[in-house]
Design a protein around this motif. Structure first.
Motif, PDB file in Angstrom:
ATOM      1  N   ARG A 283       0.824  -1.225   0.000  1.00  0.00           N
ATOM      2  CA  ARG A 283       0.000   0.000   0.000  1.00  0.00           C
ATOM      3  C   ARG A 283       0.848   1.260   0.000  1.00  0.00           C
ATOM      4  O   ARG A 283       0.389   2.327  -0.415  1.00  0.00           O
ATOM      5  CB  ARG A 283      -0.923   0.004   1.237  1.00  0.00           C
ATOM      6  N   ALA A 284       2.120   1.127   0.447  1.00  0.00           N
ATOM      7  CA  ALA A 284       2.997   2.299   0.445  1.00  0.00           C
ATOM      8  C   ALA A 284       3.249   2.774  -0.979  1.00  0.00           C
ATOM      9  O   ALA A 284       3.495   3.956  -1.209  1.00  0.00           O
ATOM     10  CB  ALA A 284       4.323   1.961   1.135  1.00  0.00           C
ATOM     11  N   VAL A 285       3.163   1.865  -1.951  1.00  0.00           N
ATOM     12  CA  VAL A 285       3.394   2.233  -3.349  1.00  0.00           C
ATOM     13  C   VAL A 285       2.086   2.369  -4.118  1.00  0.00           C
ATOM     14  O   VAL A 285       1.935   3.264  -4.946  1.00  0.00           O
ATOM     15  CB  VAL A 285       4.311   1.188  -4.028  1.00  0.00           C
ATOM     16  N   ALA A 286       1.149   1.482  -3.838  1.00  0.00           N
ATOM     17  CA  ALA A 286      -0.131   1.492  -4.550  1.00  0.00           C
ATOM     18  C   ALA A 286      -1.246   1.570  -3.508  1.00  0.00           C
ATOM     19  O   ALA A 286      -1.821   0.554  -3.117  1.00  0.00           O
ATOM     20  CB  ALA A 286      -0.269   0.232  -5.402  1.00  0.00           C
ATOM     21  N   PRO A 287      -1.551   2.801  -3.053  1.00  0.00           N
ATOM     22  CA  PRO A 287      -2.438   2.964  -1.882  1.00  0.00           C
ATOM     23  C   PRO A 287      -3.854   2.433  -2.090  1.00  0.00           C
ATOM     24  O   PRO A 287      -4.537   2.118  -1.118  1.00  0.00           O
ATOM     25  CB  PRO A 287      -2.437   4.482  -1.638  1.00  0.00           C
ATOM     26  N   HIS A 288      -4.293   2.326  -3.367  1.00  0.00           N
ATOM     27  CA  HIS A 288      -5.665   1.874  -3.608  1.00  0.00           C
ATOM     28  C   HIS A 288      -5.741   0.414  -4.033  1.00  0.00           C
ATOM     29  O   HIS A 288      -6.807  -0.059  -4.435  1.00  0.00           O
ATOM     30  CB  HIS A 288      -6.325   2.772  -4.673  1.00  0.00           C
ATOM     31  N   ALA A 289      -4.627  -0.287  -3.965  1.00  0.00           N
ATOM     32  CA  ALA A 289      -4.601  -1.691  -4.397  1.00  0.00           C
ATOM     33  C   ALA A 289      -5.653  -2.498  -3.624  1.00  0.00           C
ATOM     34  O   ALA A 289      -5.848  -2.298  -2.424  1.00  0.00           O
ATOM     35  CB  ALA A 289      -3.212  -2.281  -4.174  1.00  0.00           C
ATOM     36  N   GLN A 290      -6.341  -3.391  -4.359  1.00  0.00           N
ATOM     37  CA  GLN A 290      -7.360  -4.262  -3.754  1.00  0.00           C
ATOM     38  C   GLN A 290      -6.725  -5.631  -3.568  1.00  0.00           C
ATOM     39  O   GLN A 290      -6.709  -6.444  -4.488  1.00  0.00           O
ATOM     40  CB  GLN A 290      -8.568  -4.372  -4.670  1.00  0.00           C
ATOM     41  N   ILE A 291      -6.201  -5.879  -2.360  1.00  0.00           N
ATOM     42  CA  ILE A 291      -5.406  -7.087  -2.114  1.00  0.00           C
ATOM     43  C   ILE A 291      -6.269  -8.147  -1.440  1.00  0.00           C
ATOM     44  O   ILE A 291      -6.885  -7.879  -0.417  1.00  0.00           O
ATOM     45  CB  ILE A 291      -4.191  -6.747  -1.221  1.00  0.00           C
ATOM     46  N   ALA A 292      -6.351  -9.318  -2.018  1.00  0.00           N
ATOM     47  CA  ALA A 292      -7.170 -10.379  -1.416  1.00  0.00           C
ATOM     48  C   ALA A 292      -6.646 -11.742  -1.851  1.00  0.00           C
ATOM     49  O   ALA A 292      -6.051 -11.877  -2.926  1.00  0.00           O
ATOM     50  CB  ALA A 292      -8.621 -10.230  -1.855  1.00  0.00           C
ATOM     51  N   ARG A 293      -6.881 -12.741  -1.018  1.00  0.00           N
ATOM     52  CA  ARG A 293      -6.505 -14.099  -1.415  1.00  0.00           C
ATOM     53  C   ARG A 293      -7.366 -14.526  -2.593  1.00  0.00           C
ATOM     54  O   ARG A 293      -8.535 -14.147  -2.706  1.00  0.00           O
ATOM     55  CB  ARG A 293      -6.690 -15.076  -0.250  1.00  0.00           C
ATOM     56  N   LEU A 294      -6.787 -15.306  -3.473  1.00  0.00           N
ATOM     57  CA  LEU A 294      -7.503 -15.815  -4.640  1.00  0.00           C
ATOM     58  C   LEU A 294      -8.616 -16.736  -4.152  1.00  0.00           C
ATOM     59  O   LEU A 294      -8.361 -17.689  -3.413  1.00  0.00           O
ATOM     60  CB  LEU A 294      -6.515 -16.592  -5.521  1.00  0.00           C
ATOM     61  N   GLU A 295      -9.873 -16.434  -4.550  1.00  0.00           N
ATOM     62  CA  GLU A 295     -10.979 -17.260  -4.064  1.00  0.00           C
ATOM     63  C   GLU A 295     -11.172 -18.492  -4.918  1.00  0.00           C
ATOM     64  O   GLU A 295     -11.346 -19.594  -4.416  1.00  0.00           O
ATOM     65  CB  GLU A 295     -12.270 -16.432  -4.015  1.00  0.00           C
ATOM     66  N   GLN A 296     -11.164 -18.291  -6.229  1.00  0.00           N
ATOM     67  CA  GLN A 296     -11.300 -19.451  -7.127  1.00  0.00           C
ATOM     68  C   GLN A 296      -9.943 -20.103  -7.337  1.00  0.00           C
ATOM     69  O   GLN A 296      -8.919 -19.426  -7.316  1.00  0.00           O
ATOM     70  CB  GLN A 296     -11.848 -18.982  -8.470  1.00  0.00           C
ATOM     71  N   GLU A 297      -9.948 -21.382  -7.576  1.00  0.00           N
ATOM     72  CA  GLU A 297      -8.671 -22.038  -7.846  1.00  0.00           C
ATOM     73  C   GLU A 297      -8.160 -21.613  -9.227  1.00  0.00           C
ATOM     74  O   GLU A 297      -8.961 -21.283 -10.118  1.00  0.00           O
ATOM     75  CB  GLU A 297      -8.842 -23.557  -7.796  1.00  0.00           C
ATOM     76  N   PRO A 298      -6.832 -21.607  -9.427  1.00  0.00           N
ATOM     77  CA  PRO A 298      -6.266 -21.192 -10.710  1.00  0.00           C
ATOM     78  C   PRO A 298      -6.859 -21.961 -11.899  1.00  0.00           C
ATOM     79  O   PRO A 298      -7.056 -21.373 -12.972  1.00  0.00           O
ATOM     80  CB  PRO A 298      -4.770 -21.489 -10.543  1.00  0.00           C
ATOM     81  N   ALA A 299      -7.209 -23.246 -11.721  1.00  0.00           N
ATOM     82  CA  ALA A 299      -7.759 -24.025 -12.839  1.00  0.00           C
ATOM     83  C   ALA A 299      -9.003 -23.363 -13.427  1.00  0.00           C
ATOM     84  O   ALA A 299      -9.241 -23.418 -14.641  1.00  0.00           O
ATOM     85  CB  ALA A 299      -8.097 -25.448 -12.377  1.00  0.00           C
ATOM     86  N   MET A 300      -9.799 -22.699 -12.566  1.00  0.00           N
ATOM     87  CA  MET A 300     -10.994 -22.022 -13.075  1.00  0.00           C
ATOM     88  C   MET A 300     -10.606 -20.889 -14.020  1.00  0.00           C
ATOM     89  O   MET A 300     -11.364 -20.554 -14.942  1.00  0.00           O
ATOM     90  CB  MET A 300     -11.838 -21.468 -11.920  1.00  0.00           C
ATOM     91  N   GLY A 301      -9.452 -20.299 -13.808  1.00  0.00           N
ATOM     92  CA  GLY A 301      -8.971 -19.262 -14.704  1.00  0.00           C
ATOM     93  C   GLY A 301      -8.717 -19.811 -16.096  1.00  0.00           C
ATOM     94  O   GLY A 301      -9.026 -19.159 -17.104  1.00  0.00           O
ATOM     95  N   ALA A 302      -8.166 -21.029 -16.162  1.00  0.00           N
ATOM     96  CA  ALA A 302      -7.938 -21.662 -17.462  1.00  0.00           C
ATOM     97  C   ALA A 302      -9.266 -21.908 -18.161  1.00  0.00           C
ATOM     98  O   ALA A 302      -9.395 -21.731 -19.376  1.00  0.00           O
ATOM     99  CB  ALA A 302      -7.162 -22.972 -17.277  1.00  0.00           C
TER     100      ALA A 302
END
Lengths: 283, 283
Positions: free
Chosen positions: B254-273
């Protein structure tokens, strides 16, 4: 010294017991030949070996070497002990070895011994040529990513391995078995960069000096020698970088042991084995 | 998802091309079987692969997989891209992957992509489970020597590998081939020590967080997304340590990108494929 013989690597934890024994046998045979003498069992053989300060490894090596008939009495000692014996006839003081690997090892007037470091390239070897080379590779790719300070090392390492771009460093590093010796052989490249004023390369040498000084300080304090004019001998290829590594090391070490007598080892470690064997024979 | 299949390691730079192809073939066959269907060439296969962002490796893998008849069209993409596609339908933002290895990878609205890290266990992988495990081993032996701050890690790591003393860590580490996965598997031990308040273990997690944040910041700045509410997805086993790694990472990022939306990946990477393949097919 009448004859010298060399053979392949003989570090038991690196190459295994049987390869180490074979290499030592070859080196001894070559030494007899170089001396122009017929090989025969010597009265006493003093052998400076990595792992020689671990009783199990010492005994295993002595047992495995016995059938070779090298000597009536075979005496395996830590490799650091022969370096210390080469530095000091009384075998008192500390030796810092920084070659491919690194260790600090010492012995006080009471005969107590102590080591710090010497854990090998995965667990330790801080301040060694391997450590300097690996840190340089990591600094080079960090700079290439934009994660780290720009450094001449990126181009120098690519050129050293005759590659065309930083991405190709992967092919050398992951191309086969872990390229431990090739990484250690990068230290002179880092030295050149440091001499040309590269800030990252200079920092790598300063960090190596700090690590070696820390190991030596730990040994000196462990042996209660802080207040003494303790001899500290520097041995191994890393010290070929001269003042680049030695000056920060002295600064760091003197902060704990102000009277330490720090100097590069003048005699080769093998002479220490000769001294030890001669003392043992006359004792 | 109709069927899933798993097989051995398929990272080309880790296991080589032919072993990777064999593993992928097995996994695909197992997926057809799990779906209760007869294997046949699919219309389109989207494959998230380590090295998929390096044109040479991507093409070599596509060529080597072709004879398997997995699909009429085989599409190899970076493994990080499928993770990002699982996080964002527009495939815009950054993904930080910290499993056995580590990388930060991103794509902006203009379709530019950028990575930092992903150099593997020798050259990089800072902040990965391997890095945490290796740093823990090194901290443990430094403490044992008296070179480093005392830490519960020394006893915990000895117990984890059912050894009797710190010196025996050598036998695991140098006993055979480089034990990369066993070292990465130490991260949960470090997590336990950190939760019990061990200062050295906590510092190792804070350092890992800083390294992962640095890689992500480099990608965000490289893509010119500092001022945006850029989605940053956290993927991989290291983030199972929860706030221990995520809180310092958020602070640093956040020190560099104060508005970054940081969250753990909810869907597994395979769903991205799956998303990518569906988009590609309808395009």
């Amino acid at each position: 010294i009448l004859g010298r013989g060399e053979a392949g690597a003989a570090n038991v934890s690196a190459v295994g017991l049987s390869a180490a024994v074979a290499a030592i046998g070859q080196a001894v045979a070559a030494a007899w030949q170089a001396a122009g003498l017929t090989a025969r069992p010597a009265t006493l053989a003093c052998l400076g070996a990595a792992g020689g300060d671990r009783p199990q490894e010492k005994e295993a090596l002595e047992a495995a070497l016995a059938p070779l008939g090298i000597a009536a009495r075979l005496w395996v000692v830590p490799d650091a002990l022969i370096a210390l014996a080469a530095a000091s006839r009384e075998v008192i003081g500390v030796v810092i070895i920084a070659g491919t690997g690194s260790i600090a090892w010492g012995r006080n007037r009471q005969g107590d011994t102590r080591r710090a470091g010497g854990w090998g390239y995965i667990l330790g070897d801080e301040g060694s040529a391997f450590d300097i080379g690996l840190s340089a590779l990591r600094a080079a790719v960090r700079a290439h990513d934009g994660r780290g300070q720009p450094t001449a090392l990126t181009d120098l390492l690519v050129a050293h391995w005759a590659l065309s771009q930083p991405e190709d460093l992967r092919s050398v590093v992951y191309g086969g078995s872990y390229p431990r010796l090739q990484i250690a052989a990068l230290a002179p490249v880092v030295e050149r960069a440091a001499r040309q004023g590269d800030a990252v390369a200079r920092r790598l040498y300063a960090q190596a000096a700090d690590e070696l000084a820390l190991a030596a300080k730990t040994v000196i304090v462990g042996l209660g020698m802080q207040a003494e004019a303790v001899p500290v001998a520097l041995s191994g290829g890393v010290f070929q970088a001269g003042e680049l590594i030695i000056e920060p090391l002295i600064r760091s070490l003197r902060a704990v042991a102000p009277h330490a007598q720090i100097a590069r080892l003048e005699q080769e470690p093998a002479m220490g084995a000769v001294h030890l064997a001669a003392q043992e024979r006359s004792a």
